[in-house]
Write an enzyme that holds these catalytic residues in place. Structure first.
Site, PDB file in Angstrom:
ATOM      1  N   CYS A 120       0.834  -1.208   0.000  1.00  0.00           N
ATOM      2  CA  CYS A 120       0.000   0.000   0.000  1.00  0.00           C
ATOM      3  C   CYS A 120       0.870   1.261   0.000  1.00  0.00           C
ATOM      4  CB  CYS A 120      -0.911  -0.013   1.224  1.00  0.00           C
ATOM      5  SG  CYS A 120      -1.864   1.496   1.389  1.00  0.00           S
ATOM      6  N   CYS A 123      -0.346   4.057   2.433  1.00  0.00           N
ATOM      7  CA  CYS A 123      -0.092   3.777   3.855  1.00  0.00           C
ATOM      8  C   CYS A 123       1.389   3.925   4.203  1.00  0.00           C
ATOM      9  CB  CYS A 123      -0.512   2.348   4.223  1.00  0.00           C
ATOM     10  SG  CYS A 123      -2.003   1.780   3.433  1.00  0.00           S
ATOM     11  N   ASP A 124       2.271   3.433   3.351  1.00  0.00           N
ATOM     12  CA  ASP A 124       3.682   3.304   3.731  1.00  0.00           C
ATOM     13  C   ASP A 124       4.645   4.210   2.968  1.00  0.00           C
ATOM     14  OD1 ASP A 124       2.867   1.311   5.458  1.00  0.00           O
ATOM     15  OD2 ASP A 124       3.134  -0.277   3.980  1.00  0.00           O
TER      16      ASP A 124
END
Ligand code: NAP
Length: 288
Positions: A120, A123-124
């Site tokens: 993701c 997200c990261d």
């Protein structure tokens, strides 16, 4: 998208609705950097779209609880869903279980997940500011991730097994124009390098790329085993229901990407959500 759209339609039809969510609100779209193909929302982040959906559904009266449905049973009164936290009963159920990230299937992938390997970008991505990352895949998710990461990382290697991308042409053109995206095709990842943390990948042509992060964006797979007793599954695990979203079990409906279908888009998930909710309301009207 499908589940919360169902909730909106069902509460507006006067039904009480509980949404059981296993991960993040909004489903996979919540992790999309930018959505530019949802009608009347020219450009919006997936997170904001999900927040708006959630606010709309809950303001209308839908309730939300977190839990992963491990078992769904039919009873005389309707259905009982079992999660890790207990049992939830309902007269009718709409399954909108979505899909999961497909894994690369190379050695040490699980061990290095969270240590350089991610599924993701939204997200990261922030962990890789000024660093070198790879993105694997040739669909909308991979190319959107590459564009998003190009604004954070120093270099982005877009690794795809074919020379053509299946992503929208618009995105493919955008990728070509960004200087720090290096299109690496045709190539597949054969090995993940590094001890405690990913340090690079070896490609099937023998080339080694030195990388701090690798974003695996190679599609999604369903996970519908919990529903197999009440709804037919296709060979590849999708729930076998037609455009009317009905399953073989009375009162059980299916909506969104978890359903067998040709086109998996936000718009088709929303369409399924409304069809399934109206079918469920019709079922409830008939049995009461
Ligand atoms: P996708 O369209 O299925 O693309 C998956 C990509 O991964 C393909 O390019 C495929 O290669 C490659 N791939 C699959 N298995 C692989 C393997 N084992 N090793 C290496 N490469 C592999 O998946 P997606 O990009 O996640 O998109 C899923 C759906 O969501 C699509 O319908 C997409 O349009 C939609 N989506 C929409 C939006 C949006 O509307 N804003 C954003 C993201 C996603 P091949 O091309 O060679 O098969």
């Amino acid at each position: 998208m499908a589940g919360l759209t169902s909730a909106i339609y069902a509460v507006r039809a006067g039904r009480s609705v509980l949404v059981l969510e296993r991960e993040g609100i909004g489903g996979q779209i919540a992790t999309s950097p930018k959505v530019e193909n949802y009608p009347a929302a020219a450009s919006i982040s997936g997170a904001e779209l999900s927040d708006r959906l959630f606010e709309q559904a809950t303001a209308l009266g839908a309730e939300l609880d977190f839990g992963n449905v491990q078992k769904l049973e039919k009873t005389e009164e309707g259905f009982v869903a079992t999660t890790e936290d207990g049992e939830f009963s309902a007269k009718s159920v709409i399954i909108a279980s979505g899909v999961h990230h497909r894994k690369l299937g190379v050695a040490r992938e699980e061990e290095l997940a969270g240590r350089g390997v991610s599924y993701c970008a939204v997200c990261d991505g922030a962990f890789f500011r000024g660093k070198r990352v790879g993105v694997v895949g040739g669909g909308n998710t991979a190319l959107s991730a590459a564009v998003f990461l190009a604004g954070i990382a120093s270099e982005v290697y877009l690794i795809h097994r074919r020379d053509e991308f299946r992503a929208e042409k618009y995105l493919a053109e955008q990728v070509k124009k960004i200087d720090n995206i290096h299109v690496t095709t045709p190539a597949t990842v054969e090995a993940l390098l590094g001890e405690e943390h990913l340090s690079g990948v070896r490609l099937n042509n023998g080339e080694e790329l030195s990388l701090d992060g690798l974003f695996v964006c190679i599609g999604k797979v369903p996970d519908n085993g919990a529903f197999a007793a009440l709804a037919d599954l296709t060979e590849d695990g999708f729930l076998d229901a037609g455009e009317d979203c009905r399953t073989k079990t009375d009162g059980l409906f299916v909506a969104g990407d978890c359903r067998k279908k040709e086109i998996r888009q936000l718009t088709t998930a929303a369409a399924d959500g409304s069809v399934a909710a109206l079918a469920a309301c019709d079922y409830l009207n008939r049995i009461s």
